[in-house]
Design a protein around this motif. Structure first.
Motif, mmCIF file in Angstrom:
data_model
loop_
_atom_site.group_PDB
_atom_site.id
_atom_site.type_symbol
_atom_site.label_atom_id
_atom_site.label_comp_id
_atom_site.label_asym_id
_atom_site.label_seq_id
_atom_site.Cartn_x
_atom_site.Cartn_y
_atom_site.Cartn_z
ATOM 1 N N LEU A 137 5.365 10.372 -6.385
ATOM 2 C CA LEU A 137 6.523 10.718 -7.201
ATOM 3 C C LEU A 137 6.112 11.132 -8.603
ATOM 4 C CD1 LEU A 137 8.965 7.888 -6.061
ATOM 5 C CD2 LEU A 137 9.011 10.292 -5.412
ATOM 6 N N GLN A 138 5.059 10.483 -9.144
ATOM 7 C CA GLN A 138 4.555 10.851 -10.461
ATOM 8 C C GLN A 138 4.027 12.269 -10.472
ATOM 9 O OE1 GLN A 138 4.870 8.780 -13.211
ATOM 10 N NE2 GLN A 138 4.287 10.636 -14.317
ATOM 11 N N SER A 139 3.341 12.664 -9.381
ATOM 12 C CA SER A 139 2.804 14.032 -9.318
ATOM 13 C C SER A 139 3.916 15.055 -9.256
ATOM 14 C CB SER A 139 1.905 14.169 -8.092
ATOM 15 O OG SER A 139 2.636 14.051 -6.892
ATOM 16 N N ILE A 140 5.049 14.718 -8.604
ATOM 17 C CA ILE A 140 6.191 15.626 -8.542
ATOM 18 C C ILE A 140 6.800 15.794 -9.939
ATOM 19 C CG2 ILE A 140 8.528 15.927 -7.643
ATOM 20 C CD1 ILE A 140 7.644 14.586 -5.083
ATOM 21 N N CYS A 175 0.834 -1.207 0.000
ATOM 22 C CA CYS A 175 0.000 0.000 0.000
ATOM 23 C C CYS A 175 0.873 1.263 0.000
ATOM 24 C CB CYS A 175 -0.922 0.005 1.213
ATOM 25 S SG CYS A 175 -2.291 -1.153 1.084
ATOM 26 N N TYR A 176 1.964 1.222 0.751
ATOM 27 C CA TYR A 176 2.850 2.390 0.799
ATOM 28 C C TYR A 176 3.524 2.629 -0.558
ATOM 29 C CZ TYR A 176 6.853 5.320 1.992
ATOM 30 O OH TYR A 176 7.798 6.317 2.007
ATOM 31 N N SER A 177 3.976 1.553 -1.199
ATOM 32 C CA SER A 177 4.647 1.699 -2.493
ATOM 33 C C SER A 177 3.680 2.214 -3.556
ATOM 34 C CB SER A 177 5.265 0.368 -2.930
ATOM 35 O OG SER A 177 4.261 -0.616 -3.102
ATOM 36 N N GLN A 178 2.420 1.790 -3.489
ATOM 37 C CA GLN A 178 1.419 2.308 -4.433
ATOM 38 C C GLN A 178 1.232 3.813 -4.249
ATOM 39 O OE1 GLN A 178 -2.247 -0.003 -4.025
ATOM 40 N NE2 GLN A 178 -1.836 -0.936 -6.018
ATOM 41 N N PHE A 179 1.124 4.238 -2.994
ATOM 42 C CA PHE A 179 0.992 5.674 -2.729
ATOM 43 C C PHE A 179 2.233 6.425 -3.203
ATOM 44 C CE2 PHE A 179 2.384 9.108 0.092
ATOM 45 C CZ PHE A 179 1.358 10.024 -0.096
ATOM 46 N N LEU A 180 3.413 5.861 -2.938
ATOM 47 C CA LEU A 180 4.663 6.525 -3.283
ATOM 48 C C LEU A 180 4.798 6.704 -4.792
ATOM 49 C CD1 LEU A 180 6.843 7.622 -1.462
ATOM 50 C CD2 LEU A 180 8.144 5.507 -1.814
ATOM 51 N N ASP A 181 4.372 5.696 -5.554
ATOM 52 C CA ASP A 181 4.402 5.804 -7.021
ATOM 53 C C ASP A 181 3.585 6.994 -7.491
ATOM 54 O OD1 ASP A 181 6.011 3.601 -7.170
ATOM 55 O OD2 ASP A 181 4.389 2.199 -7.656
ATOM 56 N N GLY A 182 2.381 7.117 -6.942
ATOM 57 C CA GLY A 182 1.509 8.243 -7.327
ATOM 58 C C GLY A 182 2.088 9.580 -6.886
#
Length: 416
Positions: A410-413, A401-408
């Motif tokens: 980093l993509q927004s950055i 769950c954390y890695s899924q959030f992190l992907d989103g």
């Protein structure tokens, strides 16, 4: 026999003169007694404590008792042609009084009637009950006299009170209690016995805590406005969010290091101020609030960094964690009659993952930025730089769950 209520004596001759009664009663004391050989109904008011007498025997044309259960009734007399309208009476006392008047009208033997002496009323018997008292100095605080039991609004400010007077806790009709600007250090649990209390103002005292017992009392339903500002409170109890009726909450100028974990349960809350505290971040549940006005100015909020997580994962999960997650996720009923109290407390503060699942002692915690306009229509600036953003906690039940959030994230950055 005597009866305290509100009375309006209406003349039935007034309409023939084009006049109408006031339609409003006045506080009165009614007495049924004997005088000059007959039984009289005497009405005493604050303006006429000596009273007006009306003959009763063979002089009652009709009783109107449709609303007697609401403390209302009317006695229509033949001579003079008046209606004695009674209201705001104790229903059982009113029934007994009307029964005695009926017997007197029918000519029942005087010895069998519950008669009283026809004497002028005391001032206290006919004055309108006092509902409001404001005291703003120690000199004016009553030390020997009792507070009127009819009080609904009591203010006792600047009286240097070190504790709440037990006489105040006996005022069962209180709706508003203002004890601001005193030296009160502790709140007695018996405040919870004030079942009608809607507003409690404890601004500028020496409180260091707010009792969990109060949060579990009748204040759960009645309390709407609570002012705990300018005290020394560091944290509020887990049970605080049981005060589900709260509309206005003031926590300014304390030493709060956190807000209640389940603050999102305060679904009636519309005004929240917690300025000038020591809050490093906001609880995850803060996102559920729907406020009209929010003030968090002057808190030392930390700079959020989702790339530096606080990892508390236990892999593999313990059986206790698995059972606890299942109990919350599947809404399995539990209680202190089934589980030890400490386990119940853990379940009550279960964290919610980004995916919607529950987690207790095994989780990943980060802080992210939230624009406070997402939860409030009007936001007081968080700092002198004009910001309206603050860090809020987020939890994750697993590395996935954390890695899924992190992907989103980093993509927004990258996109910006």
């Amino acid at each position: 026999m005597r009866l305290q209520c509100e009375v309006e004596v209406q003349s039935r001759l007034l309409p023939t003169c084009g006049l109408r009664g006031r339609g409003r009663g006045t506080r009165a004391l009614l007495s049924l007694g004997r005088g000059r050989g007959d039984v009289y109904l005497m009405v005493c008011t604050a303006r006429d404590r000596a009273g007006v007498r009306y003959k009763v025997q063979d002089n009652v044309e009709r009783f109107f008792t449709r609303f007697v259960e609401e403390g209302k009734a009317t006695v229509r007399l033949k001579e003079p042609a008046v209606d004695v309208c009674l209201s705001k009476a104790n229903a059982s006392n009113l029934k007994a009084f009307l029964s005695a008047v009926r017997l007197a009208h029918q000519g029942t033997d005087v010895g069998a009637l519950p008669l009283s002496a026809l004497v002028p009323a005391k001032t206290s018997e006919v004055e309108k009950p006092k509902t409001k008292m404001i005291i703003t100095s120690k000199r004016d605080y009553p030390l020997t006299k009792s507070f009127p039991y009819s009080l609904e609004h009591l203010q006792a400010s600047y009286c240097k009170l070190a504790r709440i007077d037990t006489r105040v806790l006996c005022l069962k009709r209180l709706r508003k209690l203002d004890l601001s600007h005193n030296h009160i250090k502790q709140l007695p649990a018996t405040i919870g016995d004030l079942v009608f209390l809607q507003e409690l103002n404890l601004h500028d005292n020496h409180l260091e805590s707010f009792s969990g017992a109060l949060c579990s009392s009748t204040l759960q339903k009645s309390l709407q406005c609570l002012d705990l500002s300018q005290n020394k409170i560091r944290a509020l109890p887990i049970q605080f969010c049981q005060l589900r009726g709260l509309v206005n909450l003031k926590l300014d100028d304390n030493e709060l290091i956190r807000l209640p974990f389940k603050i999102g349960q305060l679904d009636h809350l519309r005004f929240l101020s917690a300025a000038r505290n020591k809050l490093p971040f906001l609880p995850s549940d803060f996102r559920k609030l729907c406020l009209e006005n929010l003030d968090l100015f002057g808190n030392p909020f930390e700079q959020p960094n989702p790339l530096l997580p606080n990892i508390q994962l236990k892999i593999p999960l313990t059986l206790l964690e698995c059972a606890a997650r299942a109990a919350v996720n599947y809404r399995i009923p539990y209680g202190r009659h089934l589980l030890p109290s400490h386990l119940c407390q853990d379940l009550e503060v279960a964290k919610t993952c980004h995916c919607g699942s529950a987690c207790l002692s095994s989780f990943i915690q980060i802080t992210v930025t939230m624009n406070l306009h997402h939860v409030a229509h009007t936001v007081v600036l968080v700092d002198n730089m004009g910001g309206t953003e603050a860090p809020v906690i987020r939890y994750f039940c697993s590395l996935h769950c954390y890695s899924q959030f992190l992907d989103g994230y980093l993509q927004s950055i990258v996109n910006h």
